[in-house]
Design an enzyme around this catalytic site. Structure first.
Site, mmCIF file in Angstrom:
data_model
loop_
_atom_site.group_PDB
_atom_site.id
_atom_site.type_symbol
_atom_site.label_atom_id
_atom_site.label_comp_id
_atom_site.label_asym_id
_atom_site.label_seq_id
_atom_site.Cartn_x
_atom_site.Cartn_y
_atom_site.Cartn_z
ATOM 1 C CG ASP A 65 -0.360 -0.073 2.522
ATOM 2 O OD1 ASP A 65 0.882 -0.134 2.594
ATOM 3 O OD2 ASP A 65 -1.097 -0.055 3.537
ATOM 4 C CB SER A 66 4.573 1.721 -0.181
ATOM 5 O OG SER A 66 4.771 0.613 -1.034
ATOM 6 C CG ASP A 104 0.571 -4.151 2.065
ATOM 7 O OD1 ASP A 104 0.917 -5.112 2.785
ATOM 8 O OD2 ASP A 104 1.267 -3.130 1.909
ATOM 9 C CE LYS A 133 3.454 -5.993 3.838
ATOM 10 N NZ LYS A 133 3.048 -4.780 4.570
ATOM 11 C CD GLU A 135 0.892 -1.429 8.098
ATOM 12 O OE1 GLU A 135 0.655 -0.631 9.029
ATOM 13 O OE2 GLU A 135 1.293 -1.072 6.976
ATOM 14 C CD GLU A 200 8.106 -0.206 7.296
ATOM 15 O OE1 GLU A 200 7.121 -0.927 7.030
ATOM 16 O OE2 GLU A 200 8.262 0.935 6.819
HETATM 17 O O1 KIV Z 1 3.607 -1.129 1.589
HETATM 18 C C1 KIV Z 1 4.794 -1.488 1.534
HETATM 19 O O2 KIV Z 1 5.532 -1.194 0.601
HETATM 20 C C2 KIV Z 1 5.317 -2.262 2.652
HETATM 21 C C3 KIV Z 1 6.803 -2.431 2.740
HETATM 22 C C4 KIV Z 1 7.409 -1.185 3.223
HETATM 23 C C5 KIV Z 1 7.183 -3.596 3.579
HETATM 24 O O3 KIV Z 1 4.576 -2.721 3.461
#
Ligand code: KIV
Length: 282
Positions: A65-66, A104, A133, A135, A200
């Site tokens: 989600d970056s 994510d 994934k 958090e 992280e």
């Molecule tokens: O969203 C993302 O790119 C991430 C990485 C920083 C691990 O979760």
């Protein structure tokens, strides 16, 4: 030279080609942990970069989600929606042959078991993700997803989706109390059935301890060299990010002639434990 010799070489070439193209599974990642082979991982958000990363042999592509920050230009990842995650995951999986795909679950898309199940289904059924994934140590959610056959990657340390609670992107787990909590949460996430864990921005020593105590592969970002694998945000390692690049990142374009070579250099540096170096660690 005999015909047998040519046949043997031919078979070897075919085997190498087969290995190159064979889609990686969760079992391959486990085998890498067990044999001590480092796991390389980059974020990806579209088909063109997906093809480059896949061909370079990178083991995992994370549709992170970056993308809210590096693709959409937002200040945080908080506004990213599940539909946007599905769209970008589809773009990435369309061009992938070998790399394992993790996607994510974005902010508040796993706020209850029901919501998490529906959104994991979107990422896996409509976009071909192989793992989702999330958090934090949401043990009940992880257990439930795993029960229904969804492979899960945990994420501890700096949790970007919680930026409005944290106030700043900074290193986590510095005090012994916080470090103990991260180690305990990591064990709970593994016990809940997760297959992978991202750490992280935590001290290298803590990441090494978590990696040692867990049987599942641990992928670090700003977590030192002793994790089982390393992930970077693609645009950061290509030096094209709009944001200030964190200390744990390295610009691989500085020594490469093009994007493919930069990605290959990253992959090789991770496999040979040359990246991250001490200067990229906390
Ligand atoms: O969203 C993302 O790119 C991430 C990485 C920083 C691990 O979760």
């Amino acid at each position: 030279m005999s015909f047998e010799w040519f046949e043997e070489v031919d078979l070897m070439v075919k085997k190498t080609e087969r290995d190159r193209l064979k889609a990686l599974s969760i079992l391959d990642l486990m085998a890498m942990k067990q044999s001590g082979e480092k796991i390389s991982c980059l974020t990806a958000y579209d088909a063109s970069f997906s093809q480059i990363i896949d061909r370079a042999g990178v083991d995992i592509m994370l549709v992170g989600d970056s993308l809210g920050m590096v693709v959409q230009g937002k200040k945080t990842t908080v506004s990213v929606s599940i539909d946007e995650m599905v769209y970008h995951t589809q773009c990435v999986t369309n061009a992938r042959s070998r790399a394992f795909i993790v996607a994510d679950l974005p902010f508040l898309s796993y706020a209850s078991i029901e919501i998490a199940t529906q959104n994991a289904a979107k990422l896996m059924q409509s976009a071909d993700a192989q793992m989702v994934k999330l958090e934090g140590a949401h043990i009940d959610i992880i257990e439930s997803l795993v029960k229904y056959g969804v492979p899960v990657c945990g994420h501890l340390g700096l949790l970007p989706q919680s930026i409005n609670q944290l106030g700043a992107y900074k290193i986590q787990g510095k005090s012994s109390k916080d470090a103990k909590k991260i180690l305990e949460d990591a064990k709970k996430i593994e016990q809940a059935g997760a297959s992978l864990l991202v750490l992280e921005c935590i001290p290298a020593e803590l990441a090494a301890e978590v990696t040692k105590q867990l049987k599942i592969p641990v992928i670090g970002i700003g977590a030192g060299v002793d994790c089982d694998g390393q992930v970077l945000v693609l645009y950061d390692m290509l030096g094209i990010s709009m944001r200030k690049v964190p200390k744990f990142c390295k610009n691989f374009m500085e020594t490469a002639i093009d994007v493919s070579e930069a990605v290959q250099q990253f992959h090789k540096a991770v496999k040979q434990s040359e990246f991250p170096a001490i200067k990229h660690s906390f």
